[in-house]
Design an enzyme around this catalytic site. Structure first.
Site, PDB file in Angstrom:
ATOM      1  N   LEU A  32       0.822  -1.215   0.000  1.00 38.80           N
ATOM      2  CA  LEU A  32       0.000   0.000   0.000  1.00 38.80           C
ATOM      3  C   LEU A  32       0.854   1.262   0.000  1.00 38.80           C
ATOM      4  O   LEU A  32       0.536   2.245   0.667  1.00 38.80           O
ATOM      5  CB  LEU A  32      -0.961   0.000   1.198  1.00 38.80           C
ATOM      6  CG  LEU A  32      -1.967  -1.145   1.274  1.00 38.80           C
ATOM      7  CD1 LEU A  32      -2.804  -1.037   2.540  1.00 38.80           C
ATOM      8  CD2 LEU A  32      -2.854  -1.171   0.049  1.00 38.80           C
ATOM      9  N   CYS A  33       1.955   1.223  -0.743  1.00 41.05           N
ATOM     10  CA  CYS A  33       2.813   2.408  -0.844  1.00 41.05           C
ATOM     11  C   CYS A  33       3.125   2.725  -2.304  1.00 41.05           C
ATOM     12  O   CYS A  33       4.270   3.025  -2.659  1.00 41.05           O
ATOM     13  CB  CYS A  33       4.091   2.242  -0.028  1.00 41.05           C
ATOM     14  SG  CYS A  33       4.985   0.712  -0.302  1.00 41.05           S
ATOM     15  N   GLY A  34       2.103   2.629  -3.131  1.00 46.11           N
ATOM     16  CA  GLY A  34       2.237   3.036  -4.523  1.00 46.11           C
ATOM     17  C   GLY A  34       3.246   2.205  -5.288  1.00 46.11           C
ATOM     18  O   GLY A  34       3.366   0.990  -5.098  1.00 46.11           O
TER      19      GLY A  34
END
Length: 289
Positions: free
Chosen positions: A89-91
């Site tokens: 969930l960090c691009g």
């Protein structure tokens, strides 16, 4: 075509997701401030240590230079130390790091070198294993530590130096993200071992004498330099992870809001059409009587 109940349920589901992404965005923003401060505070120390290393390396002859500085005399076996995150969930942070590591590995293989990977963090293992299954070597698990620090950097550096002393590789490269802002985390590839000899700065004729001697000081500083580089990479990783996560969750929150608006319009139109249909049926029934 979805019914009114299905649309209403979907709107509720997206609203719940939006609350989660908004909460994760706020948590990442709070952690980012601390991680960014730690990363920026560590940079001057690493730069100053590099300056001292440059001054010392310029005073040591090739024959008496420690192995960590002189190297093995060969450049055939390369180790890529890839620093990824443990959480998602960090691009595109992890995919960009994997891409940089893949490009470096392919360049070395094309030049006839042998390549092995040492992985720090979990997220880079699966994509790299798809392309380099037989070349994934050791690694270090940071998922059990809330915030990796100098203790973890010390353990990683000790293992890498031991591998170097045992002749398992000739050159090690460090692949990690450099934090610039919440929107930009730049994949960086630097040589880690042997320690590259930096350019000696112009000290305007200043004469510096070292005690007990350059060789003895280098023997102590070279392992510390490796630890500092890895520690800095871990700090940059933490700041980059929180910055990328904050940006990704902000985009997700905005997208959820747009989807809620679109679904609400669709729901209102369907509801209006259903009410109009019911009114027409009632009027038609009344006229029939």
């Amino acid at each position: 075509m979805p019914s009114l109940k299905e649309l209403k349920d979907r709107i509720g589901s997206v609203k719940s997701t939006q609350k989660i992404t908004k909460a994760k965005q706020m948590v990442a923003a709070a952690k980012l401030r601390r991680a960014q401060a730690a990363a920026e505070a560590g940079r001057p120390y690493a730069e100053r240590l590099g300056t001292v290393m440059a001054s010392l390396a310029g005073k040591v002859s090739g024959d008496s230079a420690p192995k960590l500085l002189a190297g093995t005399g060969s450049d055939q076996r390369h180790l890529l130390v890839v620093v990824n995150t443990d959480k998602g969930l960090c691009g595109g942070l992890n995919s960009n790091l994997v891409k940089a590591a893949r490009v470096k590995a392919n360049e070395l293989i094309a030049a006839g070198k042998t390549v092995e990977f040492y992985l720090v963090g979990k997220k880079g293992r699966a994509p790299l294993k798809r392309d380099f299954a037989s070349q994934i070597g050791g690694g270090f698990d940071t998922s059990t530590v809330k915030t990796p620090g100098f203790e973890e950097a010390d353990a990683i550096a000790a293992e890498l130096i031991a591998m170097f002393d045992d002749g398992k590789f000739d050159i090690a490269h460090l692949v990690y993200p450099t934090f610039q802002s919440a929107l930009a985390q730049i994949p960086t590839v630097n040589q880690l071992i042997p320690v590259p000899s930096p350019e000696v700065a112009d000290d305007a004729g200043a004469v510096v004498e070292y005690e007990p001697g350059e060789e003895e000081i280098l023997e102590e500083l070279l392992p510390r330099y490796v630890k500092t580089q890895i520690f800095g990479a871990l700090l940059e990783r933490e700041a980059s992870e929180h910055g990328a996560s904050m940006t990704a969750m902000d985009n997700a929150t905005r997208n959820a809001g747009d989807l809620i608006n679109a679904l609400t319009i669709q729901y209102n139109r369907r509801r209006q059409a259903a009410i109009t249909t019911e009114l027409i049926e009632i009027i038609a029934g009344a006229e029939a009587l």
